[in-house]
Enzyme design. Sequence first.
Site, PDB file in Angstrom:
ATOM      1  N   LYS A 185      13.391  49.909  33.409  1.00  0.00           N
ATOM      2  CA  LYS A 185      14.467  50.607  33.648  1.00  0.00           C
ATOM      3  C   LYS A 185      15.494  49.569  34.210  1.00  0.00           C
ATOM      4  O   LYS A 185      15.614  49.122  35.261  1.00  0.00           O
ATOM      5  CB  LYS A 185      14.244  51.646  34.824  1.00  0.00           C
ATOM      6  CG  LYS A 185      15.049  52.892  34.776  1.00  0.00           C
ATOM      7  CD  LYS A 185      16.761  52.573  34.896  1.00  0.00           C
ATOM      8  CE  LYS A 185      17.008  52.391  36.465  1.00  0.00           C
ATOM      9  NZ  LYS A 185      18.293  51.796  36.565  1.00  0.00           N
ATOM     10  N   GLU A 261      11.149  41.905  44.907  1.00  0.00           N
ATOM     11  CA  GLU A 261      12.155  40.707  45.235  1.00  0.00           C
ATOM     12  C   GLU A 261      13.464  41.493  45.678  1.00  0.00           C
ATOM     13  O   GLU A 261      14.266  41.952  44.987  1.00  0.00           O
ATOM     14  CB  GLU A 261      12.246  39.911  44.037  1.00  0.00           C
ATOM     15  CG  GLU A 261      10.985  39.318  43.792  1.00  0.00           C
ATOM     16  CD  GLU A 261      10.936  38.608  42.244  1.00  0.00           C
ATOM     17  OE1 GLU A 261      11.946  38.468  41.538  1.00  0.00           O
ATOM     18  OE2 GLU A 261      10.143  37.740  41.922  1.00  0.00           O
ATOM     19  N   CYS A 295      20.754  36.310  44.326  1.00  0.00           N
ATOM     20  CA  CYS A 295      19.894  36.755  45.654  1.00  0.00           C
ATOM     21  C   CYS A 295      19.772  35.432  46.506  1.00  0.00           C
ATOM     22  O   CYS A 295      19.735  35.598  47.615  1.00  0.00           O
ATOM     23  CB  CYS A 295      18.740  37.416  45.164  1.00  0.00           C
ATOM     24  SG  CYS A 295      17.988  36.381  44.025  1.00  0.00           S
ATOM     25  N   GLU A 397      23.975  41.440  53.973  1.00  0.00           N
ATOM     26  CA  GLU A 397      24.255  40.958  52.816  1.00  0.00           C
ATOM     27  C   GLU A 397      25.449  41.452  52.147  1.00  0.00           C
ATOM     28  O   GLU A 397      25.719  42.669  51.799  1.00  0.00           O
ATOM     29  CB  GLU A 397      23.162  41.097  51.703  1.00  0.00           C
ATOM     30  CG  GLU A 397      23.227  40.620  50.619  1.00  0.00           C
ATOM     31  CD  GLU A 397      21.968  40.820  49.507  1.00  0.00           C
ATOM     32  OE1 GLU A 397      21.722  42.219  49.410  1.00  0.00           O
ATOM     33  OE2 GLU A 397      21.324  39.952  48.835  1.00  0.00           O
TER      34      GLU A 397
HETATM   35  P1  NAD Z   1      20.010  47.959  43.473  1.00  0.00           P
HETATM   36  O1  NAD Z   1      18.981  48.154  44.453  1.00  0.00           O
HETATM   37  O2  NAD Z   1      21.299  48.723  43.632  1.00  0.00           O
HETATM   38  O3  NAD Z   1      19.326  48.396  42.289  1.00  0.00           O
HETATM   39  C1  NAD Z   1      18.468  47.695  41.429  1.00  0.00           C
HETATM   40  C2  NAD Z   1      17.665  48.665  40.246  1.00  0.00           C
HETATM   41  O4  NAD Z   1      16.956  49.690  41.119  1.00  0.00           O
HETATM   42  C3  NAD Z   1      18.579  49.213  39.520  1.00  0.00           C
HETATM   43  O5  NAD Z   1      18.104  49.341  38.291  1.00  0.00           O
HETATM   44  C4  NAD Z   1      19.119  50.781  40.045  1.00  0.00           C
HETATM   45  O6  NAD Z   1      19.180  51.565  39.169  1.00  0.00           O
HETATM   46  C5  NAD Z   1      17.304  50.912  40.522  1.00  0.00           C
HETATM   47  N1  NAD Z   1      17.526  52.087  41.710  1.00  0.00           N
HETATM   48  C6  NAD Z   1      18.422  52.483  42.410  1.00  0.00           C
HETATM   49  N2  NAD Z   1      17.713  53.405  43.310  1.00  0.00           N
HETATM   50  C7  NAD Z   1      16.556  53.758  42.869  1.00  0.00           C
HETATM   51  C8  NAD Z   1      15.557  54.745  43.185  1.00  0.00           C
HETATM   52  N3  NAD Z   1      15.700  55.281  44.350  1.00  0.00           N
HETATM   53  N4  NAD Z   1      14.369  54.481  42.506  1.00  0.00           N
HETATM   54  C9  NAD Z   1      14.411  53.647  41.601  1.00  0.00           C
HETATM   55  N5  NAD Z   1      15.174  52.863  41.079  1.00  0.00           N
HETATM   56  C10 NAD Z   1      16.348  52.934  41.828  1.00  0.00           C
HETATM   57  O7  NAD Z   1      20.261  46.463  43.456  1.00  0.00           O
HETATM   58  P2  NAD Z   1      21.566  46.043  42.658  1.00  0.00           P
HETATM   59  O8  NAD Z   1      22.851  46.223  43.046  1.00  0.00           O
HETATM   60  O9  NAD Z   1      21.248  46.093  40.973  1.00  0.00           O
HETATM   61  O10 NAD Z   1      21.120  44.304  43.049  1.00  0.00           O
HETATM   62  C11 NAD Z   1      21.777  43.426  43.729  1.00  0.00           C
HETATM   63  C12 NAD Z   1      20.621  43.175  44.864  1.00  0.00           C
HETATM   64  O11 NAD Z   1      19.489  42.745  44.116  1.00  0.00           O
HETATM   65  C13 NAD Z   1      20.863  42.486  45.996  1.00  0.00           C
HETATM   66  O12 NAD Z   1      20.488  43.061  47.009  1.00  0.00           O
HETATM   67  C14 NAD Z   1      20.026  41.127  45.767  1.00  0.00           C
HETATM   68  O13 NAD Z   1      19.957  40.161  46.759  1.00  0.00           O
HETATM   69  C15 NAD Z   1      18.851  41.710  44.981  1.00  0.00           C
HETATM   70  N6  NAD Z   1      18.203  40.753  44.224  1.00  0.00           N
HETATM   71  C16 NAD Z   1      17.198  40.086  44.747  1.00  0.00           C
HETATM   72  C17 NAD Z   1      16.486  39.112  44.156  1.00  0.00           C
HETATM   73  C18 NAD Z   1      15.300  38.404  44.463  1.00  0.00           C
HETATM   74  O14 NAD Z   1      14.655  37.833  43.671  1.00  0.00           O
HETATM   75  N7  NAD Z   1      14.731  38.593  45.642  1.00  0.00           N
HETATM   76  C19 NAD Z   1      17.003  38.828  42.809  1.00  0.00           C
HETATM   77  C20 NAD Z   1      18.261  39.522  42.558  1.00  0.00           C
HETATM   78  C21 NAD Z   1      19.036  40.331  43.116  1.00  0.00           C
END
Ligand code: NAD
Length: 493
Positions: A185, A261, A295, A397
Site C-alpha cells: 500500500k 521505521e 527521516c 518532527e
Molecule cells: P504516514 O504515517 O502519514 O503515512 C505512511 C503510510 O501509512 C501511507 O501509505 C499512509 O497511507 C499509511 N497509513 C496512514 N494511516 C494508516 C493506518 N491507520 N493504517 C494503515 N496505514 C496507514 O507517513 P508519511 O507522512 O507518508 O511519511 C513521513 C513520515 O515517515 C515521517 O514521520 C518520517 O520521519 C517517516 N519516515 C521514517 C523513515 C525511517 O526510516 N525511519 C523513513 C522515511 C519516512
Amino acid sequence: MSYKAMSHRDVLHFINGEYTPGTSGLTFENICPVDGQVIGRVHEGKRDEVDAAVQAARAALKGPWGRMSMAERGEILHRVADGITARFDEFLEAECLDTGKPRSLASHIDIPRGAANFKIFADLVKNVPEESFHLATPDGAGAQNYGIRVPKGVIGVISPWNLPLLLMTWKVGPALACGNTVVVKPSEETPLTTALLGEVMNDAGVPKGVYNVVHGFGPDSAGAYLTEHPGVDAITFTGETRTGTAIMKAAAVGVRDVSFELGGKNPAIVFADCDLDKAIEGTMRSVFANCGQVCLGTERVFVERPIFDEFVARLRQGAEGLKLGRPEDETVNMGPLISKEHQKKVLGYYDLARELGATVVTGGGVPDMPEDLRGGAWVEPTIWTGLGDDSPIMKEEIFGPCCHISPFDSEEEVIERANDTVYGLASAVWTENMSRGHRVAAQIECGICWVNSWFLRDLRTAFGGSKQSGIGREGGVHSLEFYTELRNICVKL
Ligand code: NAD
C-alpha cells in the site's frame, strides 16, 4: 511512456499480475506538488481490493514462487532490478511528478537505489549461514539440531511518500528474496512508481500474485484494511510514529510481527574542532535535501560556542543560495513539499517559531515563485536560533527544510541535550578528533550515527530507530530476522 502520457493516466491496483480498477468505484486525485495540477486519478481500494490482493498473495506462496530455489528467485530479482534500470527515465518522471523533487536528486538516489535493493538482497540471502548444534543424549547416540529459514508468508508493506520507490523496494526486495509474497500500500501521495513496478515484475517473470499493489489512504481505506487482514502474516511500515501506533494495534490481533521505521528529531553536533567546510556541506544536505523530507534529516543543530556565529552565517549563506524550481531544471536543488496539506503543517511551525520568539535567521515563509508555480507546495528554507530545548520546535518532527541551531559548551552537555527527545533515529557528529568522534557517537541514543558524514549508507548494515523511531532493524542479514522464520530441526541420531 512520455511525461504527459504518464501524467494523465489512471493509476490502477496491481493484483495477481494484472492491473485492475477494483470494485469500490472510488478514485482520488493525484496532484503534482510543483504546481498543484491534477496529474491523474488513483483508484482507491477498500476491503474487497485488499482481500483480492491478499488472496492472490497467499495463493502465490504455494505456486511456482514457493517451489523455486533461492538461486532461481535471485535471478528473477536481478531481472527486476535490470528492468527498472532499462526504464529509468519513466521511473524518474513518475517519481518527480508525484513528489516534485529535483531530477538531479531522484536520478542519483531514488531510482538507482530503488533498483539496487533487488540485487543486493537477492545476493545477500544466499550468503547467510544457518546454525547447527550437536546435542549429547543419555543413550550416547546424540542428536543434531540445525536451523532452516523459511519465508514468513504474506507481508503487508505500507510505505511513505518521501522516497517512494527507494523505501518501498527496501522492504519488497528482501521480502521477495526470502521467498515471501507482498501486498504493498504505497502512500496516497505517491502511487506512480509502485504501480509502474508491476509491469517490470511481469516482464521479469515474477509469478502472478507475488507482488500486489492496492492504492488508497490509511484509516477506513486500503492501509487499515491491509493491516487488519488476517491473511497478512507480518507488516513492515515506514512512516509517522503515530501511524505506527495504529498499525501496531491492528497487528496485535492475530499476534502478527511488525517492523517499523518511524519519525525522528535528529541532532547534528558540530564541535569547534571540525572541518567547517565539511560540516557545512553535510549539514546543508542533512537539513535541506529533499526539501527536508528525509527521516534521517537534521532538525536540531548544536554548535560549539566558539564557532557558533560563523556556522550560523555560513549555513544561512548556503540556505539562501538554494534554487527552488521545477524538477527538470538542472540548476534547481530544492523542490516543493509533498502537498498543500504538508505545506500547511510546516508553515504552522514557521508561525509558531516566530510566536515563541525565535530569531528567524533566514526564510520563515512562502517563497515568491513564478506565476506558473504559485499553486505548488513551496516553503522557504528556514533557520532559527534562540529557542530553548523544551520548545515544540525542538521536540516535534516538522519534516520540512528547516532547523534550529543552538550553541553548546561541553561534550557532556551536548550529549545530554541531543538525547533529550522521544525519538532516536539518526545523528551526525562533526569533529576532527576521532577519539571524541567514537566516544560521542556511542553515547547518542539512535539507530545510526554518522561521524563527519550524513546519509552514507552501506546496505549490509543494520538500519532502524531506537525509542519511538522504530521497532526492529532491517538491512543486511538483519532483514532476514524479520522476513523469515528460523525453524529448528532436531534429529535424534
Ligand atoms: P504516514 O504515517 O502519514 O503515512 C505512511 C503510510 O501509512 C501511507 O501509505 C499512509 O497511507 C499509511 N497509513 C496512514 N494511516 C494508516 C493506518 N491507520 N493504517 C494503515 N496505514 C496507514 O507517513 P508519511 O507522512 O507518508 O511519511 C513521513 C513520515 O515517515 C515521517 O514521520 C518520517 O520521519 C517517516 N519516515 C521514517 C523513515 C525511517 O526510516 N525511519 C523513513 C522515511 C519516512
